[in-house]
Design an enzyme around this catalytic site. Structure first.
Site, PDB file in Angstrom:
ATOM      1  N   TYR A  93      10.750   3.130  -3.902  1.00  0.00           N
ATOM      2  CA  TYR A  93       9.724   2.714  -2.945  1.00  0.00           C
ATOM      3  C   TYR A  93      10.142   1.431  -2.211  1.00  0.00           C
ATOM      4  O   TYR A  93       9.944   1.301  -1.006  1.00  0.00           O
ATOM      5  CB  TYR A  93       8.400   2.491  -3.670  1.00  0.00           C
ATOM      6  CG  TYR A  93       7.192   2.364  -2.761  1.00  0.00           C
ATOM      7  CD1 TYR A  93       6.436   3.479  -2.421  1.00  0.00           C
ATOM      8  CD2 TYR A  93       6.802   1.124  -2.247  1.00  0.00           C
ATOM      9  CE1 TYR A  93       5.332   3.365  -1.590  1.00  0.00           C
ATOM     10  CE2 TYR A  93       5.703   1.000  -1.418  1.00  0.00           C
ATOM     11  CZ  TYR A  93       4.970   2.128  -1.094  1.00  0.00           C
ATOM     12  OH  TYR A  93       3.874   2.012  -0.265  1.00  0.00           O
ATOM     13  N   HIS A 102       3.431  -7.243  -0.214  1.00  0.00           N
ATOM     14  CA  HIS A 102       2.748  -6.528  -1.297  1.00  0.00           C
ATOM     15  C   HIS A 102       3.643  -6.439  -2.523  1.00  0.00           C
ATOM     16  O   HIS A 102       4.812  -6.086  -2.425  1.00  0.00           O
ATOM     17  CB  HIS A 102       2.328  -5.126  -0.848  1.00  0.00           C
ATOM     18  CG  HIS A 102       1.061  -5.127  -0.055  1.00  0.00           C
ATOM     19  ND1 HIS A 102      -0.149  -4.760  -0.583  1.00  0.00           N
ATOM     20  CD2 HIS A 102       0.821  -5.507   1.225  1.00  0.00           C
ATOM     21  CE1 HIS A 102      -1.094  -4.911   0.342  1.00  0.00           C
ATOM     22  NE2 HIS A 102      -0.529  -5.346   1.456  1.00  0.00           N
ATOM     23  N   TYR A 160      -2.546   5.047  -4.018  1.00  0.00           N
ATOM     24  CA  TYR A 160      -2.110   6.425  -3.832  1.00  0.00           C
ATOM     25  C   TYR A 160      -2.856   7.250  -4.874  1.00  0.00           C
ATOM     26  O   TYR A 160      -2.616   7.084  -6.076  1.00  0.00           O
ATOM     27  CB  TYR A 160      -0.595   6.560  -4.047  1.00  0.00           C
ATOM     28  CG  TYR A 160       0.262   5.976  -2.933  1.00  0.00           C
ATOM     29  CD1 TYR A 160       0.511   4.610  -2.857  1.00  0.00           C
ATOM     30  CD2 TYR A 160       0.848   6.816  -1.977  1.00  0.00           C
ATOM     31  CE1 TYR A 160       1.315   4.083  -1.845  1.00  0.00           C
ATOM     32  CE2 TYR A 160       1.656   6.299  -0.967  1.00  0.00           C
ATOM     33  CZ  TYR A 160       1.880   4.936  -0.903  1.00  0.00           C
ATOM     34  OH  TYR A 160       2.683   4.421   0.099  1.00  0.00           O
ATOM     35  N   PRO A 204       5.131  11.533   4.780  1.00  0.00           N
ATOM     36  CA  PRO A 204       4.849  10.092   4.791  1.00  0.00           C
ATOM     37  C   PRO A 204       4.553   9.471   3.425  1.00  0.00           C
ATOM     38  O   PRO A 204       4.471   8.244   3.328  1.00  0.00           O
ATOM     39  CB  PRO A 204       3.618   9.994   5.694  1.00  0.00           C
ATOM     40  CG  PRO A 204       2.938  11.313   5.556  1.00  0.00           C
ATOM     41  CD  PRO A 204       4.025  12.318   5.358  1.00  0.00           C
ATOM     42  N   LYS A 249       8.844   6.110   3.774  1.00  0.00           N
ATOM     43  CA  LYS A 249      10.278   5.951   3.984  1.00  0.00           C
ATOM     44  C   LYS A 249      10.741   6.110   5.433  1.00  0.00           C
ATOM     45  O   LYS A 249      11.852   5.699   5.783  1.00  0.00           O
ATOM     46  CB  LYS A 249      11.042   6.962   3.108  1.00  0.00           C
ATOM     47  CG  LYS A 249      11.209   6.505   1.669  1.00  0.00           C
ATOM     48  CD  LYS A 249      12.279   5.440   1.550  1.00  0.00           C
ATOM     49  CE  LYS A 249      12.156   4.609   0.306  1.00  0.00           C
ATOM     50  NZ  LYS A 249      11.282   3.423   0.451  1.00  0.00           N
TER      51      LYS A 249
HETATM   52  C1  DHB Z   1       0.957   3.656   5.304  1.00  0.00           C
HETATM   53  C2  DHB Z   1       1.500   4.902   5.541  1.00  0.00           C
HETATM   54  C3  DHB Z   1       2.221   5.543   4.564  1.00  0.00           C
HETATM   55  O1  DHB Z   1       2.745   6.764   4.791  1.00  0.00           O
HETATM   56  C4  DHB Z   1       2.409   4.939   3.332  1.00  0.00           C
HETATM   57  O2  DHB Z   1       3.108   5.602   2.385  1.00  0.00           O
HETATM   58  C5  DHB Z   1       1.887   3.690   3.098  1.00  0.00           C
HETATM   59  C6  DHB Z   1       1.157   3.052   4.091  1.00  0.00           C
HETATM   60  C7  DHB Z   1       0.176   2.979   6.345  1.00  0.00           C
HETATM   61  O3  DHB Z   1       0.050   3.514   7.459  1.00  0.00           O
HETATM   62  O4  DHB Z   1      -0.377   1.900   6.088  1.00  0.00           O
END
Ligand code: DHB
Length: 397
Positions: A391, A72, A207, A299, A303
């Site tokens: 990121y 990505h 996001y 999440p 990270k």
């Molecule tokens: C996913 C989970 C995340 O916490 C994130 O920031 C990006 C992707 C995922 O499960 O695809």
């Protein structure tokens, strides 16, 4: 059993360490409570930093991550109903790879099996002892079907590694009086996570900050998608029909551009609580904590797994040096070295979480301020670079 490195926890962190050590001829044993099938079916995160991918491929785990992972080039920050794409190659000359954590586990477990690794699944640790001595010990019971659960097995090692997840037995084996400190904050929200059989809604992950709360539109493959929306931690999955979930997710990405999620049957629903947590130091005598056992992040910045792999890199190099030269210098510096990155990741994850989520009781000022922050980040190349650098991952130590 006598071994050099006793590893508690057979998730990605424990298995990667075991793999790297074995390649250097350093004996190790992994003790894991769950069975292979259970871990394989536990859905977790999905984003790997380039450095995490390299740790897998360059150490000869498997090329599956390259063949099946999806590279990505950015993410989409969506707020006020508008999308703001960030392009990582342009901003920081990096990309990330979407490859589910359970696939990482499958590859590592297969590599350990292929290479004759000693991985003891369905083994419940009941004691981690003599941590400050030259021979720390793990005592465990075999809880697999047909085994005698009253027999206590022992692993004696030089170094014990606790890679046993956020509820870490190893971490809790160190008492409150022993000079460590736990740092913790809770959030008043959780994530409702789903897996759905549907085509991708968007080429990149979205996001979204919305008046209804955060949403994350992620992916698993061409026809399976992963999505999350901010919810109350007490929410029950039974109360959520597919229709209700889709309308909640859609509300959070609605905008004047008419963006519509592509829907399909939902086959997995989970409420995932989270918090920010750090144990300092990340070691106690000859026991070293790695990954979620030492720290957990919310999440939102993707990270968690990457941070666990970064710990393993530092710890592996310290152990390799210890066995090659007898010097404890790197081992003694492990906690301090690892914690620098841990706190950077804590800051990034906290920042992304607070910028993108909406507190139920939020003062209207706070809601507007967060939008000002998103505007600041997305309207400036420096702002975008700051987010993109974090990121995609800071260079490994
Ligand atoms: C996913 C989970 C995340 O916490 C994130 O920031 C990006 C992707 C995922 O499960 O695809």
């Amino acid at each position: 059993t006598r071994t050099k490195v006793g590893i508690v926890g057979g998730g990605p962190a424990g298995l990667l360490l075991s793999h790297l050590l074995s390649k250097q001829g350093i004996d190790n044993v992994v003790i894991e409570l769950r069975d292979h099938e259970t871990i394989k079916n536990t859905h977790r995160a999905g984003i790997l930093e380039q450095q995490a991918v390299k740790m897998l491929t360059e150490s000869g785990v498997d090329g599956r991550v390259l063949a099946h992972g999806d590279e990505h080039e950015g993410i989409d920050l969506r707020f006020n109903g508008e999308s703001h794409p960030l392009n990582f190659p342009d901003l920081v000359d990096a990309t990330v790879t979407l490859y589910a954590q359970n696939e990482v586990f499958i590859d590592l477990a297969a590599a350990r099996k292929r290479d004759g690794g000693d991985i003891r699944y369905e083994s419940e640790v009941i004691e981690a002892a003599d941590l400050k001595s030259d021979t720390p010990k793990i005592r465990y019971k075999d809880v697999s079907a047909g085994a005698d659960p009253d027999v206590v097995h022992e692993v004696h090692c030089d170094v014990l590694v606790g890679a046993d997840g956020s509820r870490s037995f190893c971490r809790r084996a160190v008492g409150q009086e022993q000079g460590h400190q736990d740092f913790k904050i809770e959030y008043p929200f959780a994530w409702f996570g789903i897996l759905t059989e549907a085509p991708k809604s968007s080429p990149e992950l979205i996001y979204a900050n919305s008046p209804h709360g955060f949403a994350l539109i992620s992916q698993r493959s061409a026809n399976v998608q992963r999505m999350y929306f901010q919810c109350d931690p007490a929410e029950k999955t039974e109360d959520w029909s597919d229709d209700r979930i889709w309308s909640e997710l859609q509300k959070r990405v609605d905008g004047p551009d008419g963006f519509q999620l592509k829907t399909g049957p939902i086959f997995d629903k989970t409420v995932l609580g989270f918090r920010s947590f750090v144990r300092e130091p990340m070691s106690h005598g000859n026991m070293f904590l790695a990954g979620d056992a030492a720290h957990t992040v919310p999440p939102t910045g993707a990270k968690g797994l990457n941070l666990a792999f970064a710990d393993i890199k530092v710890l592996f190099e310290a152990l390799d040096s210890f066995y090659a030269t007898g010097s404890r210098e790197l081992l003694d510096g492990y906690s301090e070295t690892a914690l620098k990155r841990v706190w950077k990741a804590q800051n990034f994850s906290y920042w992304m979480t607070s910028m993108l989520h909406t507190r139920k009781d939020a003062h209207p000022f706070e809601t507007k301020r967060a939008l000002g922050e998103l505007e600041t980040v997305t309207s400036s190349r420096y702002g975008q670079q700051y987010l993109a650098e974090s990121y995609t991952g800071w260079p490994h130590a």
